[in-house]
Design an enzyme around this catalytic site. Structure first.
Site, mmCIF file in Angstrom:
data_model
loop_
_atom_site.group_PDB
_atom_site.id
_atom_site.type_symbol
_atom_site.label_atom_id
_atom_site.label_comp_id
_atom_site.label_asym_id
_atom_site.label_seq_id
_atom_site.Cartn_x
_atom_site.Cartn_y
_atom_site.Cartn_z
ATOM 1 N N GLU A 184 0.843 -1.211 0.159
ATOM 2 C CA GLU A 184 -0.079 0.217 0.004
ATOM 3 C C GLU A 184 0.800 1.181 0.128
ATOM 4 O O GLU A 184 1.976 1.430 0.748
ATOM 5 C CB GLU A 184 -0.841 0.076 1.120
ATOM 6 C CG GLU A 184 -1.856 1.030 1.205
ATOM 7 C CD GLU A 184 -2.667 1.144 2.473
ATOM 8 O OE1 GLU A 184 -3.280 1.983 2.815
ATOM 9 O OE2 GLU A 184 -2.817 0.113 3.149
ATOM 10 N N LYS A 209 4.181 1.023 9.590
ATOM 11 C CA LYS A 209 4.320 2.188 8.730
ATOM 12 C C LYS A 209 3.877 3.277 9.529
ATOM 13 O O LYS A 209 4.285 4.371 9.768
ATOM 14 C CB LYS A 209 3.641 2.207 7.513
ATOM 15 C CG LYS A 209 4.495 1.538 6.473
ATOM 16 C CD LYS A 209 3.855 1.521 5.156
ATOM 17 C CE LYS A 209 2.995 0.195 4.916
ATOM 18 N NZ LYS A 209 2.408 -0.027 3.844
ATOM 19 N N ARG A 254 4.896 -12.879 9.732
ATOM 20 C CA ARG A 254 5.491 -11.639 9.526
ATOM 21 C C ARG A 254 6.998 -11.432 10.189
ATOM 22 O O ARG A 254 7.096 -12.130 11.252
ATOM 23 C CB ARG A 254 4.751 -10.430 9.767
ATOM 24 C CG ARG A 254 4.411 -10.226 11.293
ATOM 25 C CD ARG A 254 3.253 -9.142 11.409
ATOM 26 N NE ARG A 254 3.754 -7.759 10.895
ATOM 27 C CZ ARG A 254 3.003 -7.204 9.974
ATOM 28 N NH1 ARG A 254 2.036 -7.831 9.429
ATOM 29 N NH2 ARG A 254 3.302 -6.147 9.540
HETATM 30 P P1 ATP Z 1 2.670 -2.195 8.031
HETATM 31 O O1 ATP Z 1 1.836 -3.002 8.982
HETATM 32 O O2 ATP Z 1 3.995 -1.995 8.505
HETATM 33 O O3 ATP Z 1 2.170 -0.830 7.714
HETATM 34 P P2 ATP Z 1 1.310 -3.490 5.886
HETATM 35 O O4 ATP Z 1 1.279 -4.938 5.826
HETATM 36 O O5 ATP Z 1 0.340 -2.429 6.117
HETATM 37 O O6 ATP Z 1 2.765 -2.940 6.854
HETATM 38 P P3 ATP Z 1 1.463 -3.263 3.054
HETATM 39 O O7 ATP Z 1 1.949 -2.227 2.400
HETATM 40 O O8 ATP Z 1 0.252 -3.726 3.011
HETATM 41 O O9 ATP Z 1 2.021 -3.042 4.614
HETATM 42 O O10 ATP Z 1 2.550 -4.386 2.979
HETATM 43 C C1 ATP Z 1 2.803 -5.058 1.625
HETATM 44 C C2 ATP Z 1 3.121 -6.602 1.837
HETATM 45 O O11 ATP Z 1 4.279 -6.765 2.553
HETATM 46 C C3 ATP Z 1 2.042 -7.342 2.421
HETATM 47 O O12 ATP Z 1 1.958 -8.597 1.467
HETATM 48 C C4 ATP Z 1 2.553 -7.792 3.637
HETATM 49 O O13 ATP Z 1 1.931 -8.854 4.239
HETATM 50 C C5 ATP Z 1 3.832 -7.566 3.482
HETATM 51 N N1 ATP Z 1 4.522 -7.150 5.054
HETATM 52 C C6 ATP Z 1 4.389 -6.154 5.730
HETATM 53 N N2 ATP Z 1 4.864 -6.146 6.747
HETATM 54 C C7 ATP Z 1 5.585 -7.444 7.055
HETATM 55 C C8 ATP Z 1 6.554 -7.842 7.854
HETATM 56 N N3 ATP Z 1 6.863 -7.323 9.123
HETATM 57 N N4 ATP Z 1 7.104 -9.209 7.550
HETATM 58 C C9 ATP Z 1 6.726 -9.629 6.313
HETATM 59 N N5 ATP Z 1 5.847 -9.158 5.463
HETATM 60 C C10 ATP Z 1 5.390 -7.911 5.435
HETATM 61 MG MG MG Z 2 -1.368 -3.168 4.596
#
Ligand code: ATP
Ligand code: MG
Length: 559
Positions: free
Chosen positions: A39, A273, A263
Site C-alpha cells: 500500500e 508504517k 511476518r
Molecule cells: P505495516 O503494518 O508495516 O504498515 P502493511 O502490511 O500494512 O505493513 P503493506 O504495504 O500492506 O504494509 O504490505 C505489503 C506486503 O508486505 C504485504 O504482503 C504484507 O504482508 C508484507 N509485509 C508487511 N509487513 C511485513 C513484515 N513485517 N514481515 C513480512 N511481510 C510483511
Molecule cells: Mg497493509
C-alpha cells in the site's frame, strides 16, 4: 558405509515451495505468478524486504514472474512520493517486476464485480450507521442479526449502488455489503463491507470515484485479474482467506490462492508504517531515511548492502509462527558481506597529536598499502610524515595490564608504516594529553624483516599534514528494549536517547576526499562506514554502518 539421506544434499524446501512444487508437479499451473502488493502509504521497511525476497525469490526459483502491485484503494493516505520510493527500494534490493500495476486501475472491473454480486442476490446496499453495523454483527460467541436492508430487492440495490457511485450520498451514508451469513462462525463472513463512500481525491484516479472498494473486495480480485497463482501474505490474513475464496468462487473468476507466513518482527525495532510515520512526524528522527529507521531507504543510506539484506531474509526462512528475529543476525550478515567488499582506510575519530622526533620535518614519505584482504580491492598510497594523528584511546599514561598499545616506553607498529617507541608526552593545564613524542625505527617499514623486534600492538594513524577533517555520525539502536511495543505505555518512551553521536572533527586519510557514495569503507579498527548524502565538496560526512563487533552482545554478557 553410512546411510545417506538423499534429501541431505538438497537444501530443504520451505512450506510454500513445497506447495508450489506440488502444484507444478500435478500440472495445476504451467508456471507461477506471484506479486508484491504494497500500500503506497509509507516507505518500505525490513519486514517488507522479507515479503519482497520471498515473492520475487519464488518467481525466480520456479521460472515464473512477480508483479509489483500498488494496493492503492485508500485515497486518503496514499501519495506518489511513496510509490517512487517503493520502486527505488525494490530495484535496490536487486529485483525486477514483470508488471507495474495499480489496484486503482481495476476500479471499473471491481465495480462490475460488485454489480455482478448484486445481480446474483449476493450483495446489498446498507443504510445503517457504522455503529449499528457493529452492534448487529454479534460477537465471536453470539451470532449477528439481519437488518431491514438485507432484504432489499436486486433492482433497489442496483439503483442505490449506481447512485452511490454517482455521488448522491455523503461519506458514511451507505455501504455495499456481501450477503453471506450473519451467524457465520467467522466474523469476517458476517456480511462484510465491500464498498464505502469516500469523497476524496485519489493519487491516480483523481476525482472519478467517490466509492472505494474495501481491502477484502480488492485484494483477492486483483490477484485474480492478474492470474496470480500463489498469493502470499502474512498470518493476520488467515481469517480473511475464507472470504477471499468465497468471492472468487461466487464471481467465477481465476482461482488465485492465498497462503500465509509469519511476518518478520525484529528486536529493538518497530515496523508498522503508522508508527514509523509517528517517529518522522514527531521529529524523533530526521525523516524516513534517517539511518536509525528500519526502512530500506534508511539501511541504504546507512551503508547496508542489498546482498546482506537478501542473505538475512534467506537465513530467517519462512515461518508459520510469529517470532522475533535478533537484530544482531542482520548485522552479522552485513559484517560478513562488508568484510569482503569494504575498502580499508584510516580515520581517527578522537585525534591526539603524535610527533616522531627522529623523523625529518620536511619529509613526506609515500607508503603503499593494500585496500583490503582481497587483492582485487587494489592498493593506494599513504602519506607519512613527522606529525600524525592517532586515536586518543590508543595511549595510556599509566598502562593497564595487558596493554598492547601506546604508553611511555612501549612499542607499537603504526599500521602499514613503522614501529615506534613512545618517549614522552605533554599535557595541558587541564591535564589532557596534547602531544605524544616518540622515535621510529627506520628499518621497520611495513613489509621489511623485523623478526628481532617484538611488538604486540598495531594502531592506525593519519598524517597531520595531509589529514582531512570529517563529520562522523555514530548510530546506535533506536530503542533500548528488545520489544518496544511490549512495554507498558508509549513505545516512544523506550527511544534510546543516545542513538546518534556526532563527531565533528574526526580526521581521515586524504584518499577519502574522493570517497564515492556507492563505496563501502572499513575505518580500520573502528567499524564500517559510508559517505552520507549530506556530504558536500567542502565537508565530508560519514555514517557508521555497523561496528566491527557486536557491542550489544558484550553488554548483555557483562550484565
Ligand atoms: P505495516 O503494518 O508495516 O504498515 P502493511 O502490511 O500494512 O505493513 P503493506 O504495504 O500492506 O504494509 O504490505 C505489503 C506486503 O508486505 C504485504 O504482503 C504484507 O504482508 C508484507 N509485509 C508487511 N509487513 C511485513 C513484515 N513485517 N514481515 C513480512 N511481510 C510483511
Ligand atoms: Mg497493509
Amino acid at each position: 558405509m553410512s546411510e545417506e539421506n538423499p534429501r541431505d544434499a538438497v537444501p530443504s524446501l520451505n512450506f510454500i515451495e513445497e506447495i508450489i512444487e506440488e502444484d507444478l508437479h500435478k500440472g495445476k499451473y504451467k508456471t507461477i505468478l506471484t506479486r508484491f502488493p504494497p500500500e503506497p502509504n509509507g516507505y518500505l521497511h525490513i519486514g517488507h524486504a522479507k515479503a519482497i525476497c520471498l515473492n520475487f525469490g519464488l518467481g525466480l526459483k520456479y521460472g515464473g514472474k512477480t508483479n509489483l502491485r500498488f494496493d492503492d484503494t485508500n485515497p486518503v493516505t496514499e501519495e506518489t512520493e511513496y510509490v517512487d520510493s517503493i520502486k527505488d527500494d525494490i530495484r535496490w534490493l536487486g529485483f525486477t517486476w514483470a508488471e507495474e500495476l495499480y489496484t486503482s486501475d481495476y476500479f471499473d472491473t471491481l465495480y462490475g464485480y460488485a454489480v455482478n454480486l448484486i445481480n446474483k442476490g449476493l450483495a446489498y446496499v446498507d443504510d445503517s450507521t457504522s455503529e449499528d453495523i457493529a452492534a448487529m454483527k454479534g460477537t465471536p460467541t453470539e451470532p449477528g442479526r439481519d437488518n431491514q436492508y438485507r432484504s432489499r430487492s436486486v433492482e433497489e440495490n442496483l439503483r442505490l449502488f449506481t447512485e452511490m457511485k454517482a455521488g448522491k450520498f455523503k461519506d458514511g451514508e451507505k455501504v455495499l455489503r456481501a450477503k453471506i451469513d450473519m451467524a457465520h462462525t467467522n466474523m469476517l463472513m458476517r456480511d462484510p463491507i465491500l464498498y464505502r463512500i469516500k469523497h476524496a481525491h485519489h493519487h491516480r484516479s483523481g476525482d472519478k470515484w467517490c466509492i472505494y472498494p474495501m481491502y477484502d473486495f480488492a485484494h483477492g480480485q486483483s490477484d485474480s485479474i492478474e492470474n496470480i497463482t500463489h498469493s502470499i501474505c502474512t498470518l493476520e490474513f488467515i481469517p480473511h482467506r475464507e472470504l477471499y475464496d468465497w468471492l472468487i468462487e461466487k464471481l467465477e473468476i481465476f482461482p488465485s490462492h492465498q497462503y500465509e507466513f509469519a511476518r518478520l518482527n525484529m528486536t529493538y525495532t518497530v515496523m508498522s508504517k503508522r508508527k514509523l510515520l509517528q517517529l518522522v512526524n514527531e521529529g524523533h528522527v530526521t525523516g524516513w531515511d534517517d539511518p536509525r529507521m528500519p526502512t530500506l531507504s534508511a539501511f541504504r543510506r546507512k551503508g547496508y548492502t542489498p546482498e546482506s539484506i537478501r542473505t538475512f531474509c534467506d537465513k530467517i526462512g519462512v515461518a508459520k509462527r510469529e517470532n522475533f528475529i535478533d537484530l544482531s543476525l542482520l548485522e552479522f550478515c552485513l559484517r560478513e558481506d562488508l568484510n569482503q567488499k569494504a575498502l580499508r582506510v584510516m580515520a581517527v575519530l578522537d585525534p591526539v597529536k603524535l610527533i616522531i622526533d627522529n623523523f625529518d620535518a620536511g619529509l613526506t614519505e609515500e607508503l603503499v598499502s593494500e585496500n583490503g584482504p582481497d587483492e582485487s580491492l587494489g592498493k593506494r598510497t599513504l602519506q607519512f610524515g613527522k606529525e600524525l594523528w592517532i586515536e586518543r584511546e590508543d595511549f595510556m599514561e599509566e598502562p593497564a595490564k595487558k596493554w598492547f598499545r601506546l604508553a611511555p616506553g612501549s612499542m607499537v607498529r603504526l599500521k602499514s608504516a613503522y614501529i615506534i617507541t613512545c618517549e614522552s608526552f605533554v599535557k595541558n593545564e587541564a591535564g589532557q594529553v596534547t602531544e605524544i613524542h616518540c622515535t621510529y625505527i627506520p628499518e621497520s617499514r611495513s613489509g621489511s624483516d623485523t623478526s628481532g623486534i617484538h611488538v604486540k600492538g598495531t594502531i592506525h594513524w593519519v598524517s597531520a599534514a595531509h589529514a582531512v577533517t570529517a563529520e562522523v555520525r555514530l548510530y546506535d539502536r533506536l530503542f533500548t528494549v528488545e520489544n518496544p511495543l511490549g512495554e507498558e505505555g508509549d513505545f516512544k518512551d523506550s527511544i534510546n536517547p543516545n542513538s546518534l553521536q556526532i563527531i565533528n572533527d574526526a580526521v581521515v586519510e586524504p584518499s577519502l576526499k574522493h570517497a564515492l557514495a556507492e563505496n563501502r569503507y572499513q575505518f580500520i579498527r573502528k567499524g564500517y562506514f559510508c559517505l552520507d548524502k549530506d556530504s558536500t565538496a567542502d565537508k565530508l560526512v560519514f555514517n557508521r554502518t555497523v561496528t566491527l563487533k557486536d557491542a550489544w552482545a558484550k553488554e548483555v554478557k557483562k550484565n
